[in-house]
Design a protein around this motif. Structure first.
Motif, short mmCIF file in Angstrom:
data_model
loop_
_atom_site.label_atom_id
_atom_site.label_comp_id
_atom_site.label_asym_id
_atom_site.label_seq_id
_atom_site.Cartn_x
_atom_site.Cartn_y
_atom_site.Cartn_z
N SER A 1 -11.76 70.00 64.21
CA SER A 1 -10.84 71.06 65.05
C SER A 1 -11.65 71.16 66.57
O SER A 1 -10.94 71.07 67.65
CB SER A 1 -11.24 72.63 64.48
N GLU A 2 -13.10 70.90 66.37
CA GLU A 2 -13.67 70.81 67.63
C GLU A 2 -13.27 69.82 68.49
O GLU A 2 -13.26 69.95 69.77
CB GLU A 2 -15.30 70.95 67.47
N HIS B 1 -10.02 70.14 70.14
CA HIS B 1 -9.79 71.11 71.12
C HIS B 1 -10.40 70.56 72.44
O HIS B 1 -9.94 70.84 73.44
CB HIS B 1 -10.91 72.17 70.73
N ASN C 1 -17.10 77.81 73.71
CA ASN C 1 -16.54 76.37 73.82
C ASN C 1 -15.37 76.39 75.16
O ASN C 1 -14.49 76.03 75.09
CB ASN C 1 -15.60 76.44 72.57
N GLN D 1 -6.81 76.25 70.02
CA GLN D 1 -7.80 76.58 69.01
C GLN D 1 -7.87 78.17 68.78
O GLN D 1 -7.85 78.91 69.80
CB GLN D 1 -9.19 76.06 69.29
N SER E 1 -9.50 77.25 63.95
CA SER E 1 -8.46 75.99 63.72
C SER E 1 -7.67 75.45 64.82
O SER E 1 -7.38 76.34 65.79
CB SER E 1 -7.51 76.26 62.53
N SER E 2 -7.84 74.19 65.15
CA SER E 2 -7.08 73.55 66.23
C SER E 2 -5.59 73.28 65.75
O SER E 2 -5.60 72.58 64.67
CB SER E 2 -7.76 72.49 66.76
#
Lengths: 306, 424
Positions: A20-21, A24, A173, B246, B286-287
Motif C-alpha cells: 500500500s505504501e 501510494h 505520508n 490511500q 489501504s491504497s
C-alpha cells in the motif's frame, strides 16, 4: 503451532502495508511530476518496482517509460528478460549504452575494467536530455548504511548530486516533490522493504525473475573473493582457474563486479529459506563495488549514482 | 493485533541510544556477519579495543568522523511475532527536527535516559514533542543500570518522575512503561536480567512484540484524499473512471454515502477496486481505487469523506508548527501548505505563542519562530480546505509548510489547539 501461524500472519500483514505504501508513492509522483521515469535493469528490485507500478495504475497502463543504463557488461539472461517484460506490458524502454559514452570520448574505460562506476554520467546525461523530473529506483534502506539515511523522495541538485546534510524532513505520508528547473527527485518506493520482504512478496505474487536468480550450473572463476563468470569484462586471466559450480545470483548488476554464490536454491521457496539462513548481506556477499571504501556508497551517491 | 510496529528512538547525546539500537539488531539476529566484520575493522582502524556498535547505524562520512548521529536512519528487524521499522533519531539539540521526522509516523517511542542522570531537560523536551505529535505509547529505557549497581530505588525514582511528567502531557498510565536496561551488557533488552530480580515487567523486546497498536479507531470517520484519477480510455475500459488514493482514516464499503470536498457534491460508493479484484471493505492505510455511482467532476486534491461526519471546510487555520528550517518565520510570511493531496497558498496572520523548551511553558506573541521552535499560528489560506483536528485524525489534521521560493520543507503543521496541552 501457534508461533509458526503468527509468523505467517505477521509476514502477510507486513507485505500488505508495504504494498500500500509503495502504491501510494507511485500515485503521488504521477500526480505531482511532469516527466517521471522508472529505472529498470531487469534485476529483482526493479522488476518488483514495475510490478507495483502496474498495480498502482490498473486498469490504466503505467504512465511512465522505463530507463536502463546498460554497461555493456550485463548478463544475457537479464537482457532477454528485460526485453520480454517490456514487450509483454507494452512499455516504452529507453536504453543508455555506456559504450556510446566511451566511444565518443565522454567516458574513459577504467584500468580495473569495471564499468559500474561509469553508469553515473550516462544516467545524469539521459535524465537531462529527456528532462525527467522524477526518477524511480529500487533502492532499499536495508541494503547499506548510507542508504538507511535516504529519504523516499530524495532531491538531487542540477548536477544530480545528493547532499545528505540538506535532506528535507519527511513527515507522515506527505511527500514534498517541489524542485527547481534542472533539479530532479529520486524516488524509492521500496525504501522500507528488506531482502526477505522482497522475496516473500515475489512468492506471494508469483513474480517472474531472470533465471540466474535460481541455482544453475555455471563456469566461474575466483577473483577478490567472489565467483565471477566469463564475459566481455575480461576474465578469466591466466592465473584464474575456471570451475563448474552450482550457483545463483543474489543481486544482478554489472558482470565485472557481481559475484555468484554457491547455492542449490532452485525455487522461490528455496531462496527464501536460504536468505533467512544466510549470515551475509546480499551486497556483502556479492558486490565488489561496495568494498572500495568505508563510505563507498555514500561517495557514489553524492556523485549522482543511485 | 497489528504485526508491524513503527517505532522511534529519542534521548539525549551519549545516553547509549546507538548502542541500544545495535543491541536490538544484534539480539534479534538482524546484523549479519559482513556488517559486523565491517564494524570490527572500522573499530580497529580507530584504535578501539571493542567493536563500536554505533558504527552499524551511523553511516554517513561526517557522522563517523564526529562519532555522532546527524540524520534519521531507518532500521528493520523482525521476530517471529512482529516486524519493526525503527527510526533512529539523533539526540543533539540542533537535530530535534529529526526527532519530529522520526516520530511523525511512530506508534511507539523509546526514550532513553542515563540511570546516573535520570530525567534531564532533553528528556522532557522530547516527551513534549512526542506528545504533540500524538505518539500513542512511550517506553522509558533507563539505561546503564549496571553503572548504578542495579539499584531498585534509583530506578523507581526516575520511573515515577517520568510518568508524572508524561501524565502532565496527557499520557494515561497504561501507555507509559519504564524498563531498567543495560544496552552494553544486554540486561532486559532481549533477555531477562538476573541482575534486576526486583523488576517484574517485560523485557524491552517482549514489550515491543506484544504492545497493542491501534493505528486507527474503527469508528473514525472515512477520509480519502484523491491522489490520482484513473481513466484508461483503452478498448477494454473505455468509460472507466476511478479515484485512486490511500485511505487516511476509517473504513469504506460499497453502498456508503459520501461527500466530495471542497465542492460538496454527494454520491455513493459503487465499487472498491484493486488490481487483485474488488473489495467488500477497505480500511485505513489501504491504497485502493474508488468508483462512484455518479459522474462527478473530481480531481487530485479533492477529499472524499463519509456524508455522515464531514471534516470542517475552512480557509482559516489555527495550528501548531514544529519549525524545522534554519530560515526564521515571521508574521506576514507567505508560504505553501500541503494538506493531503492539495497544496494551497497561505499567509501567516499571527504567531500567537511559542513553546519555551527551557521552562516548558509558553511565551505569548513572539517575534518569530526559529529552528526547532514549536509555536502556535493563525494561517489564512487562498482557498478552503477540508480539515480535522490533528488530535482526532492525524492524517487529515497534518500538513507541511513549504517555502514557495525553493521548495524546502519548513515546518510540520498540526491543525487545532493541541499546543495548549503542552507543559501548561
Amino acid at each position: 503451532m501457534t508461533t509458526l501461524e503468527a509468523a505467517t500472519d505477521a509476514a502477510r500483514d507486513n507485505l500488505i502495508a508495504l504494498e500500500s505504501e509503495a502504491i501510494h508513492i507511485f500515485r503521488e509522483v504521477a500526480g505531482e511530476f511532469d516527466r517521471p521515469v522508472i529505472l529498470f535493469s531487469g534485476g529483482k528490485d526493479s522488476t518488483l518496482l514495475l510490478h507495483l507500478a502496474i498495480k498502482a495504475f490498473w486498469p490504466a497502463p503505467v504512465p511512465f517509460p522505463l530507463l536502463h543504463v546498460d554497461t555493456g557488461h550485463n548478463f544475457d539472461e537479464v537482457i532477454e528478460f528485460r526485453d520480454r517484460v517490456v514487450e509483454r506490458h507494452g512499455l516504452r524502454l529507453i536504453v543508455a549504452h555506456v559504450q556510446d559514452w566511451i566511444d565518443d570520448g565522454r567516458l574513459t574505460e577504467r584500468p580495473d575494467g569495471t564499468r559500474n562506476p561509469l553508469q553515473t554520467q550516462p544516467l545524469l546525461d539521459t535524465i537531462t536530455e529527456h528532462k525527467f523530473d522524477a526518477v524511480f529506483g529500487g533502492g532499499r534502506r536495508d541494503e547499506e548504511r548510507a542508504r538507511a539515511k535516504e529519504r523516499i523522495f530524495s532531491l538531487r541538485n542540477a548536477f544530480g548530486q545528493w547532499e545528505p546534510r540538506r535532506q528535507r524532513p519527511e513527515l507522515w505520508n506527505l511527500y514534498n516533490g517541489r524542485h527547481r528547473p534542472g533539479e530532479h527527485v529520486r524516488v524509492f518506493p521500496l525504501s522500507n522493504w528488506t531482502e526477505a520482504d522482497v522475496w516473500n512478496y515475489i512468492a506471494r505474487e508469483g513474480v517472474e525473475l531472470p533465471s540466474i536468480y535460481y541455482a544453475h550450473r555455471r563456469e566461474v572463476y575466483r577473483r577478490d573473493g567472489m565467483w565471477l563468470t566469463e564475459g566481455p569484462w575480461g576474465g578469466p586471466r591466466e592465473d584464474e582457474v575456471v570451475k563448474e559450480l552450482t550457483v545463483r545470483y543474489r543481486t544482478v548488476g554489472d558482470g565485472s563486479c557481481t559475484g555468484a554464490v554457491e547455492s542449490t536454491a532452485a525455487s522461490v521457496a528455496d531462496v527464501i529459506a536460504e536468505v533467512q539462513a544466510s549470515r551475509l548481506t546480499e551486497r556483502g556477499a556479492t558486490r565488489a563495488d561496495d568494498r572500495l571504501s568505508e563510505a563507498a556508497m555514500e561517495d557514489r551517491k553524492r556523485e549522482g549514482y543511485f | 493485533m497489528s504485526s508491524l510496529l513503527r517505532l522511534a528512538t529519542a534521548g539525549s547525546v551519549d545516553d547509549g541510544k546507538s548502542t541500544l539500537v545495535g543491541r536490538l539488531l544484534y539480539d534479534t539476529k538482524s546484523v549479519l556477519a559482513d556488517q559486523l566484520d565491517a564494524v570490527q575493522r572500522a573499530s580497529v582502524d580507530r584504535g578501539l579495543s571493542t567493536p563500536d556498535l554505533s558504527l552499524l547505524v551511523d553511516g554517513l562520512r561526517s557522522e563517523r568522523e564526529q562519532g555522532i548521529t546527524i540524520d534519521v536512519a531507518y532500521r528493520y528487524f523482525a521476530t517471529p511475532r512482529r516486524s519493526f521499522v525503527l527510526a533512529d533519531t539523533p539526540g543533539h539539540v540542533q537535530y530535534t527536527r529529526n526527532t519530529v521526522t522520526g516520530a511523525s509516523t511512530a506508534q511507539l517511542a523509546v526514550l532513553l535516559v542515563d540511570a546516573r542522570k535520570g530525567v534531564v531537560e532533553q528528556t522532557r523536551r522530547h516527551a513534549a514533542v512526542l506528545a504533540l505529535l500524538g505518539v500513542p505509547r512511550l517506553v522509558l529505557a533507563v539505561n546503564k543500570v549496571d553503572l548504578i549497581g542495579y539499584d531498585e530505588e534509583a530506578f523507581t525514582v526516575i520511573a515515577k518522575e517520568f510518568s508524572a511528567h508524561a501524565a502532565s502531557l496527557g499520557y494515561a498510565e497504561g501507555s507509559v512503561l519504564a524498563i531498567p536496561v543495560s544496552a552494553l551488557v544486554g540486561d532486559n533488552v532481549a533477555a531477562r536480567s538476573e541482575n534486576t530480580p526486583w523488576y517484574q515487567g517485560p523485557t524491552l523486546l517482549e514489550h515491543l512484540e506484544s504492545v497493542p497498536v491501534a493505528p486507527d479507531p474503527h469508528e473514525a470517520p472515512f477520509r480519502f484524499p484523491v491522489q490520482y484519477v484513473i481513466r484508461p480510455r483503452t478498448p477494454e475500459h473505455p468509460d472507466y473512471r476511478g479515484y485512486a488514493g490511500q485511505i487516511a482514516s476509517g473504513t469504506v464499503r460499497p453502498g456508503d454515502e459520501i461527500v466530495v470536498l471542497p465542492q460538496g457534491s454527494r454520491s455513493t460508493v459503487e465499487r472498491i477496486d484493486t488490481h487483485d479484484g474488488p473489495l467488500d471493505e477497505a480500511g485505513s492505510g489501504s491504497s485502493v481505487t474508488v468508483v462512484l455511482a455518479d459522474e462527478l467532476d473530481i480531481s487530485r486534491g479533492d477529499l472524499i469523506a463519509t456524508a455522515h461526519a464531514r471534516p470542517r471546510l475552512t480557509d482559516e487555520l489555527t495550528a501548531a508548527l514544529c519549525w524545522l528550517s534554519g530560515k526564521e518565520l515571521r508574521q506576514g510570511a507567505k508560504v505553501l501548505v500541503k494538506h493531503g493531496t492539495r497544496t494551497v497558498q497561505a499567509l501567516v496572520e499571527e504567531i500567537t505563542a511559542r513553546f519555551d523548551e527551557q521552562t516548558l511553558s509558553t511565551v505569548d506573541s513572539p517575534e518569530s519562530l526559529e529552528l526547532n521552535d514549536i509555536g502556535s499560528v493563525r494561517l489564512r489560506l487562498s482557498e478552503e480546505i477540508p480539515v480535522d483536528d490533528y488530535a482526532k485524525s492525524p492524517r487529515t489534521g497534518a500538513f507541511l509548510v513549504i517555502d514557495p521560493k525553493d521548495g524546502d520543507t519548513l515546518a510540520a503543521g498540526l491543525v487545532g489547539e493541541r499546543f495548549s496541552t503542552l507543559g501548561a
